[in-house]
Design an enzyme around this catalytic site. Structure first.
Site, mmCIF file in Angstrom:
data_model
loop_
_atom_site.group_PDB
_atom_site.id
_atom_site.type_symbol
_atom_site.label_atom_id
_atom_site.label_comp_id
_atom_site.label_asym_id
_atom_site.label_seq_id
_atom_site.Cartn_x
_atom_site.Cartn_y
_atom_site.Cartn_z
ATOM 1 N N ARG A 163 -4.315 -3.892 6.270
ATOM 2 C CA ARG A 163 -4.906 -5.070 6.828
ATOM 3 C C ARG A 163 -6.134 -5.382 6.257
ATOM 4 N NH1 ARG A 163 -3.540 -1.971 10.979
ATOM 5 N NH2 ARG A 163 -4.903 -1.117 12.504
ATOM 6 N N LYS A 197 1.064 -1.214 0.109
ATOM 7 C CA LYS A 197 -0.138 -0.053 -0.028
ATOM 8 C C LYS A 197 0.922 1.175 -0.061
ATOM 9 C CE LYS A 197 -3.085 2.629 2.816
ATOM 10 N NZ LYS A 197 -3.933 2.844 3.910
ATOM 11 N N GLU A 207 -2.915 -5.954 15.240
ATOM 12 C CA GLU A 207 -2.910 -4.554 14.853
ATOM 13 C C GLU A 207 -3.775 -3.612 15.130
ATOM 14 O OE1 GLU A 207 0.481 -4.573 11.804
ATOM 15 O OE2 GLU A 207 -1.085 -3.889 10.557
ATOM 16 N N LYS A 221 9.809 0.455 12.824
ATOM 17 C CA LYS A 221 10.326 0.602 11.455
ATOM 18 C C LYS A 221 11.412 1.667 11.451
ATOM 19 C CE LYS A 221 6.256 -0.599 8.925
ATOM 20 N NZ LYS A 221 5.094 -0.011 8.318
ATOM 21 N N GLU A 261 11.063 -4.595 3.586
ATOM 22 C CA GLU A 261 11.018 -5.762 3.123
ATOM 23 C C GLU A 261 10.576 -6.080 1.706
ATOM 24 O OE1 GLU A 261 9.520 -4.741 5.845
ATOM 25 O OE2 GLU A 261 9.677 -6.074 7.383
HETATM 26 O O1 F6P Z 1 2.810 -3.953 9.834
HETATM 27 C C1 F6P Z 1 2.469 -2.530 9.436
HETATM 28 C C2 F6P Z 1 1.949 -2.618 8.170
HETATM 29 O O2 F6P Z 1 1.837 -1.201 7.998
HETATM 30 C C3 F6P Z 1 0.680 -3.307 7.954
HETATM 31 O O3 F6P Z 1 -0.322 -2.548 8.464
HETATM 32 C C4 F6P Z 1 0.653 -3.498 6.689
HETATM 33 O O4 F6P Z 1 -0.182 -4.508 6.217
HETATM 34 C C5 F6P Z 1 1.755 -4.092 6.101
HETATM 35 O O5 F6P Z 1 2.518 -3.167 7.175
HETATM 36 C C6 F6P Z 1 2.736 -3.787 4.886
HETATM 37 O O6 F6P Z 1 2.458 -2.555 4.508
HETATM 38 P P1 F6P Z 1 2.270 -1.958 2.835
HETATM 39 O O7 F6P Z 1 1.208 -2.839 2.214
HETATM 40 O O8 F6P Z 1 2.486 -0.582 2.847
HETATM 41 O O9 F6P Z 1 3.696 -2.424 2.501
#
Ligand code: F6P
Length: 538
Positions: free
Chosen positions: A248, A188, A333, A492, A194
């Site tokens: 989520r 998102k 979460e 983070k 990662e």
């Molecule tokens: O773990 C935190 C978080 O922001 C989650 O809410 C989300 O699903 C995940 O990291 C991955 O985030 P993104 O879709 O922005 O990579």
């Protein structure tokens, strides 16, 4: 989105100051599990059996009064209308808009684009391998759907890579033919370390294999299309989701492209339909028959009144093994908060730890603890009446095990019953008295039983939406924001600083986030940063 921050309703009062909370707590304490009463609620194709929860007419009345005192009806209407529900980030949490049968033009357009992409790929028999790279909400829902409906294997080889651990991407790519591999980057924010690092490795892998246009084999699903574009993803391969969809909750968006490629667009459509049906149930059904509301209130009794620190999820369906981490992220979460919307401590225990495993494996792993451990935990049993395989005896055993475990937790076994049992086995009285004590089960351990007629995309969608709404109801009662995740964000930021230190940057490097210099580390972290940094010295 027309909403503004000022649309947010007045901040809720601290729970302990509410007379309705005190009445609810009293009623919950006085209520009991009525083992001889069946309490069933039907919702969007599912049956929720709440007989294993404390109940009484007074508790039901007090639960409704508490919801009223929390302005639940107004907040639910605002949530479903896409008004600001996430106060700390000033945005809506409008995942329900993604599953509408007649959605807004922009949602409909993305849905169409996703389906066209899949149709084209299928007609060309392209992309024998899919590597889905995403984490958290950009991973679990898709993993769950693919394992639920592709458990026997799919013609496309689908791999998931979430972890920053290089072994994950190494394993995710190993043995695949790069020329027929599509890399799906789901993020998102398009900033998640990662996902971007693993994505980078995947691009290098394509390039190293001589793929002339690696970016032609990358797809991005993101609320930040400009970031994906800057990363090199072609416009035709960027699928949009929106800021008003929480990470989520993104399984309802084009993040499910991988599901569609793996197990069919009709699976995604079916899940949306099931979720819509649950949304309607949640919006329209009176509280007493409203499955998410009833689940939520039972959960609050278990957590905030009886003090259970965790909730066990026990899907008695091998295909639903990934339901556990999915619910884990959704609940933990969302409800892992102890500051109320007014900025003060919530002052009652909030979201429980979620854990579990598919039955019957779980029985041979940790059910002993559930039965006779000193703490115990409420359990959500999830089971399908009908199986899709050809061995009715297996399904009979699965159902029998599910019911038996639940009954044991519910009814327990008294000392007298255990003693009779030992005597009947022919033990001398002394030994019988001693052993009987070890065979006692406290019983009275709360549970839900959720019965799906069978596992279909529709029932899975409905199940996930039921949990989503349950989480929302609990957040309303506790007065917390279920849609942010500041705790994760803090970790983070710290990781970024330590990364810089491991890379040999000076501890006071400007690039490092404020307050995160080596001198601010505790002794242990400082020691390990220094030690690990040596491994990266060139
Ligand atoms: O773990 C935190 C978080 O922001 C989650 O809410 C989300 O699903 C995940 O990291 C991955 O985030 P993104 O879709 O922005 O990579």
């Amino acid at each position: 989105m027309s909403a503004t921050a000022s649309d947010h309703p007045p901040l809720p009062l601290p729970l302990p100051r509410l007379p309705e909370w005190a009445a609810f707590v009293e009623a919950a304490k006085a209520a009991s599990i009525r083992v001889n009463e069946l309490r069933l609620v039907t919702a969007a194709g599912l049956q929720l059996d709440l007989s294993g929860q404390r109940q009484s007419p007074a508790l039901s009345t007090c639960a409704e009064a508490l919801l009223d005192a929390r302005h639940f009806d107004t907040l639910r209407t605002q949530l479903l209308a896409g008004q600001i529900a996430n106060a700390t980030e000033s945005r809506a949490a409008w995942h329900t808009a993604l599953r509408e049968p007649a959605p807004t033009n922009e949602v409909a357009a993305e849905r169409r684009r996703m389906n066209d992409f899949v149709r084209m790929a299928d007609s060309e028999r392209r992309w024998r391998n899919i590597v889905h790279i995403g984490i958290g909400g950009s991973d679990w829902g898709v993993r769950l759907a693919v394992s639920a409906f592709g458990y026997q294997g799919t013609w496309r080889n689908v791999r998931f890579v979430a972890n920053i651990d290089g072994h994950a991407i190494a394993g995710g790519l190993a043995g695949l033919d790069p020329r027929d591999t599509l890399i799906v980057l789901a993020s998102k924010s398009f900033t998640t370390a990662e996902t971007l690092q693993n994505g980078q490795r995947a691009v290098e892998w394509l390039r190293a294999a001589g793929v002339a246009n690696p970016m032609g084999q990358i797809v991005a699903i993101t609320a930040k299309p400009e970031a994906a574009r800057a990363w090199g993803v072609p416009d035709a391969h960027i699928f949009k989701l929106w800021d008003w969809v929480g990470g989520r909750f993104s399984v309802w968006s084009s993040v499910s492209l991988t599901t569609a490629l793996a197990v069919g667009s009709e699976v995604v459509a079916g899940m949306l339909a099931g979720a819509v049906a649950m949304d309607a149930h949640f919006a329209q059904t009176p509280a007493a028959e409203n499955a998410p509301i009833q689940m939520a209130m039972a959960g609050i009794v278990n957590r905030s009144v009886l003090g259970y620190g965790s909730l066990n999820i026990a899907p008695y369906d091998f295909r639903l093994a990934n339901l556990v981490p999915y619910i884990q992220q959704l609940e933990m979460e969302s409800l892992g908060k102890s500051t109320a919307l007014d900025g003060q401590p919530v002052s009652v225990p909030t979201g429980p730890a979620i854990w579990g495993m598919q039955g019957t494996d779980a029985q041979h792993t940790f059910f002993q603890w559930l039965h006779q451990g000193s703490d115990g935990a409420p359990v959500d049993f999830v089971v399908c009446r009908q199986a899709e395989h050809d061995w009715p005896e297996h399904h009979k055993s699965l159902l029998a095990n599910c019911l038996a475990q639940r009954e044991a937790l519910l009814r327990g076994k008294t000392y007298e019953a255990a003693l009779d049992e030992c005597v009947a086995e022919g033990m001398p009285m002394d030994k019988a008295r001693w052993l009987a004590r070890h065979r006692v089960h406290t019983g009275g351990r709360p549970s839900n039983l959720i019965v799906l007629p069978s596992l279909t995309p529709y029932t899975l969608g409905s199940l996930l939406a039921m949990y989503e709404h349950k989480v929302f109801v609990q957040a309303v009662v506790w007065g917390i924001n279920p849609f942010d995740q500041w705790g994760v964000e803090y970790g983070k930021v710290l990781a970024k600083g330590i990364m810089a230190e491991l890379s040999g940057d000076d501890a006071d490097n400007q690039a490092m986030p404020a307050g995160n210099t080596a001198s601010h580390h505790d002794a242990s972290t400082a020691h390990w940063v220094k030690t690990f940094a040596k491994s990266f010295k060139v």
